[in-house]
Scaffold this motif. Sequence first.
Motif, mmCIF file in Angstrom:
data_model
loop_
_atom_site.group_PDB
_atom_site.id
_atom_site.type_symbol
_atom_site.label_atom_id
_atom_site.label_comp_id
_atom_site.label_asym_id
_atom_site.label_seq_id
_atom_site.Cartn_x
_atom_site.Cartn_y
_atom_site.Cartn_z
ATOM 1 N N LEU A 114 -1.818 38.564 22.765
ATOM 2 C CA LEU A 114 -0.916 38.955 23.887
ATOM 3 C C LEU A 114 -1.292 39.548 25.143
ATOM 4 N N LEU A 115 -1.372 40.773 24.116
ATOM 5 C CA LEU A 115 -1.775 42.373 25.473
ATOM 6 C C LEU A 115 -3.693 42.199 25.836
ATOM 7 N N ASN A 116 -4.200 40.985 25.159
ATOM 8 C CA ASN A 116 -5.887 41.158 26.090
ATOM 9 C C ASN A 116 -5.848 41.492 27.492
ATOM 10 N N GLY A 117 -6.753 41.992 28.025
ATOM 11 C CA GLY A 117 -7.000 42.046 29.055
ATOM 12 C C GLY A 117 -5.792 43.368 29.940
ATOM 13 N N ILE A 118 -5.148 43.884 29.249
ATOM 14 C CA ILE A 118 -3.943 44.551 30.074
ATOM 15 C C ILE A 118 -4.422 46.342 29.486
ATOM 16 N N VAL A 119 -4.558 46.715 30.636
ATOM 17 C CA VAL A 119 -5.026 48.439 30.208
ATOM 18 C C VAL A 119 -4.122 48.846 30.128
ATOM 19 N N THR A 120 -4.236 50.288 28.975
ATOM 20 C CA THR A 120 -3.159 50.983 28.362
ATOM 21 C C THR A 120 -2.295 51.414 29.288
ATOM 22 N N GLU A 121 -2.130 51.845 30.509
ATOM 23 C CA GLU A 121 -1.716 52.300 31.662
ATOM 24 C C GLU A 121 -0.346 51.045 32.111
ATOM 25 N N GLU A 122 -0.975 49.896 32.141
ATOM 26 C CA GLU A 122 -0.100 48.368 32.136
ATOM 27 C C GLU A 122 1.123 48.202 30.929
ATOM 28 N N ARG A 123 0.192 48.404 29.791
ATOM 29 C CA ARG A 123 1.112 49.036 28.775
ATOM 30 C C ARG A 123 2.116 48.901 28.352
ATOM 31 N N LEU A 124 2.157 50.357 28.812
ATOM 32 C CA LEU A 124 2.808 51.996 29.141
ATOM 33 C C LEU A 124 4.416 51.121 30.041
ATOM 34 N N LEU A 125 4.014 51.031 30.970
ATOM 35 C CA LEU A 125 4.534 51.159 32.006
ATOM 36 C C LEU A 125 5.278 49.007 31.599
ATOM 37 N N LEU A 126 4.650 47.684 31.271
ATOM 38 C CA LEU A 126 5.155 46.685 30.676
ATOM 39 C C LEU A 126 6.300 47.003 29.272
ATOM 40 N N ARG A 127 5.928 48.439 29.054
ATOM 41 C CA ARG A 127 6.647 48.520 27.552
ATOM 42 C C ARG A 127 8.327 49.042 27.707
ATOM 43 N N ARG A 128 7.989 50.134 29.455
ATOM 44 C CA ARG A 128 9.129 50.606 29.771
ATOM 45 C C ARG A 128 9.955 49.645 29.857
ATOM 46 N N ILE A 129 9.254 48.810 30.871
ATOM 47 C CA ILE A 129 10.245 47.802 32.072
ATOM 48 C C ILE A 129 10.873 46.433 30.645
ATOM 49 N N LEU A 130 10.765 46.659 29.684
ATOM 50 C CA LEU A 130 10.849 45.158 28.920
ATOM 51 C C LEU A 130 12.147 46.176 27.977
ATOM 52 N N LYS A 131 11.980 47.371 27.807
ATOM 53 C CA LYS A 131 12.861 48.760 27.121
ATOM 54 C C LYS A 131 13.865 48.174 28.425
ATOM 55 N N GLN A 132 13.593 48.554 29.033
ATOM 56 C CA GLN A 132 15.292 49.044 30.716
ATOM 57 C C GLN A 132 15.919 47.412 30.137
ATOM 58 N N MET A 133 14.974 46.445 30.112
ATOM 59 C CA MET A 133 15.367 44.896 30.273
ATOM 60 C C MET A 133 16.225 44.362 28.590
ATOM 61 N N GLU A 134 15.871 45.223 27.680
ATOM 62 C CA GLU A 134 16.407 45.314 26.472
ATOM 63 C C GLU A 134 18.388 45.151 26.974
ATOM 64 N N LYS A 135 17.878 46.485 27.124
ATOM 65 C CA LYS A 135 18.696 47.829 27.493
ATOM 66 C C LYS A 135 20.391 47.455 28.675
ATOM 67 N N ASN A 136 19.938 46.255 29.528
ATOM 68 C CA ASN A 136 20.618 45.801 30.297
ATOM 69 C C ASN A 136 21.013 44.592 29.668
ATOM 70 N N LEU A 137 20.113 43.908 28.861
ATOM 71 C CA LEU A 137 21.360 43.425 28.150
ATOM 72 C C LEU A 137 22.201 43.135 26.583
ATOM 73 N N LEU A 138 22.181 44.584 26.687
ATOM 74 C CA LEU A 138 23.148 45.294 25.724
ATOM 75 C C LEU A 138 24.546 44.990 26.165
ATOM 76 N N PRO A 139 25.857 45.065 25.039
ATOM 77 C CA PRO A 139 26.949 44.569 25.732
ATOM 78 C C PRO A 139 27.765 45.909 26.455
#
Length: 139
Positions: A114-139
């Motif tokens: 899944l993460l092939n070709g995605i550098v560490t900095e991008e992975r950290l940003l992706l993780r932060r964004i996905l965590k925010q998206m998850e939080k946004n969907l919580l009731p």
Amino acid sequence: MIEDEIREILDKVHAQMRRNFAIALRSLNLHVGQEHLLCRLWSGDGVTQQQLCEHLKCEASTVTNMLKTLEKNKLVYRIRDDNDGRISRVFLTEKGREIKEPIEKMWRAQQDKLLNGIVTEERLLLRRILKQMEKNLLP
């Protein structure tokens, strides 16, 4: 709209990962979702079916069906609670403990793909964004 495209991309990524993982799990005679139940037991078995429902965020009938299959495959067993006969506690068999390493290898392989070709900095940003998206969907 870009928002629709993002949602569609997330749907496609999720669906393809699920398909890939389903194929990998077949080699262990498992279905998607059963590995999450086993993972909960690897961190400490002897939990109740209700605790498994809460952890997996699914219906009791779903957990019951998973457990029946996992029992049939000799990965888990259930014992009635000593203090309350209405409660079943779920335990891993030796075979259930031994399957941990192969499943963890599958998880790592899927994540690496899944993460092939995605550098560490991008992975950290992706993780932060996905965590925010998850939080946004919580009731």
